[in-house]
Write a protein that holds these residues in place. Structure first.
Motif, mmCIF file in Angstrom:
data_model
loop_
_atom_site.group_PDB
_atom_site.id
_atom_site.type_symbol
_atom_site.label_atom_id
_atom_site.label_comp_id
_atom_site.label_asym_id
_atom_site.label_seq_id
_atom_site.Cartn_x
_atom_site.Cartn_y
_atom_site.Cartn_z
ATOM 1 N N ARG A 192 44.978 45.152 41.185
ATOM 2 C CA ARG A 192 44.751 46.507 41.698
ATOM 3 C C ARG A 192 43.723 47.275 40.857
ATOM 4 O O ARG A 192 42.809 47.907 41.396
ATOM 5 C CB ARG A 192 46.070 47.277 41.735
ATOM 6 N N LEU A 246 39.970 46.601 41.542
ATOM 7 C CA LEU A 246 39.468 46.682 42.910
ATOM 8 C C LEU A 246 38.965 48.075 43.251
ATOM 9 O O LEU A 246 39.493 49.079 42.767
ATOM 10 C CB LEU A 246 40.583 46.287 43.893
ATOM 11 N N ARG A 247 37.956 48.128 44.116
ATOM 12 C CA ARG A 247 37.430 49.415 44.585
ATOM 13 C C ARG A 247 38.341 50.047 45.622
ATOM 14 O O ARG A 247 38.333 51.269 45.792
ATOM 15 C CB ARG A 247 36.036 49.206 45.187
ATOM 16 N N LEU A 248 39.102 49.229 46.340
ATOM 17 C CA LEU A 248 40.023 49.714 47.357
ATOM 18 C C LEU A 248 41.455 49.336 46.992
ATOM 19 O O LEU A 248 41.684 48.405 46.214
ATOM 20 C CB LEU A 248 39.677 49.108 48.729
ATOM 21 N N GLU A 249 42.406 50.034 47.569
ATOM 22 C CA GLU A 249 43.807 49.713 47.346
ATOM 23 C C GLU A 249 44.115 48.328 47.915
ATOM 24 O O GLU A 249 43.508 47.898 48.899
ATOM 25 C CB GLU A 249 44.721 50.739 48.023
ATOM 26 N N HIS A 252 32.938 39.516 46.978
ATOM 27 C CA HIS A 252 31.632 39.693 46.329
ATOM 28 C C HIS A 252 30.515 40.100 47.276
ATOM 29 O O HIS A 252 29.389 40.329 46.815
ATOM 30 C CB HIS A 252 31.234 38.394 45.611
#
Length: 212
Positions: free
Chosen positions: A160, A163-166, A202
């Motif tokens: 988590r 990461l850029r998002l949940e 990526h």
């Protein structure tokens, strides 16, 4: 003389165990022949007499419905997802998940296509003998989708912070990519599980900054 007092007969299968055994033997035949499969073929594959098939199922339609239910049952793939080690890198975890889900969808599609293509429609064999184990999970497809999403979130959760998002959003994107996986009919080779995961994590550019 042999001592027979210590010999014990193996416990008899319950009706549900016998039904499950017959369905397991029948599934590959149903995938190959659809509704054209015969109960004698299924009995031979299961190593039982044909009469035993009809003691477990009211008729062939009921057996075919049980095969269809089993092919759509998400419990097998959910067990595979929960068995993936969280100690492995995220890319490896998601690749294993993609392969497990791809195999599940493939088997389900093969069985459904074979039965529908040979004229079988779900429900003709469902009657009073259908048990709780034969029915789809409570909530049907919606519940299965939710359980699958939660299993993928659990696989992503350890990363988590990176990461850029949940994880919940990443899981939704992952499943969306997997369930709409391009087929060769659209041109070119089908992307592998590793390629899909690599693009998810990526992107598609060879350089982080993208094209000039």
């Amino acid at each position: 003389m042999a001592d027979t007092t210590s010999r014990r007969r193996a416990p008899a299968m319950s009706t549900e165990q016998r039904r499950a055994m017959i369905v397991a033997a029948a599934l590959p035949l149903v995938a190959e022949h659809g509704a054209a499969v015969t109960t004698s073929q299924i009995a031979r594959a299961a190593g039982i007499g044909e009469g035993t098939v009809f003691r477990a199922f009211a008729d062939k339609d009921e057996l075919l419905d049980a095969c269809l239910t089993e092919a759509m049952n998400p419990s097998h793939v959910l067990r595979e997802l929960t068995s993936i080690s969280l100690d492995e890198p995220l890319a490896d975890r998601l690749t294993q998940a993609a392969e497990a889900l791809h195999a599940h969808l493939g088997r389900m599609g093969t069985v459904i296509g074979a039965l529908h293509g040979t004229g079988h429609r779900r429900g003709r064999g469902l009657g009073e003998r259908q048990t709780a184990d034969d029915r789809p999970p409570s909530g049907g497809r919606e519940a299965s989708t939710k359980a699958t999403h939660e299993a993928i979130v659990e696989l992503i959760e350890p990363d988590r912070a990176a990461l850029r998002l949940e994880p919940e959003k990443v899981a939704s994107v992952f499943l969306g990519m997997l369930f709409t996986r391009p087929r060769s009919a659209f041109g070119g080779a089908e992307p592998t599980s590793e390629e899909l995961v690599d693009i998810l994590l990526h992107g598609a550019f060879t350089r982080p900054e993208g094209p000039a």
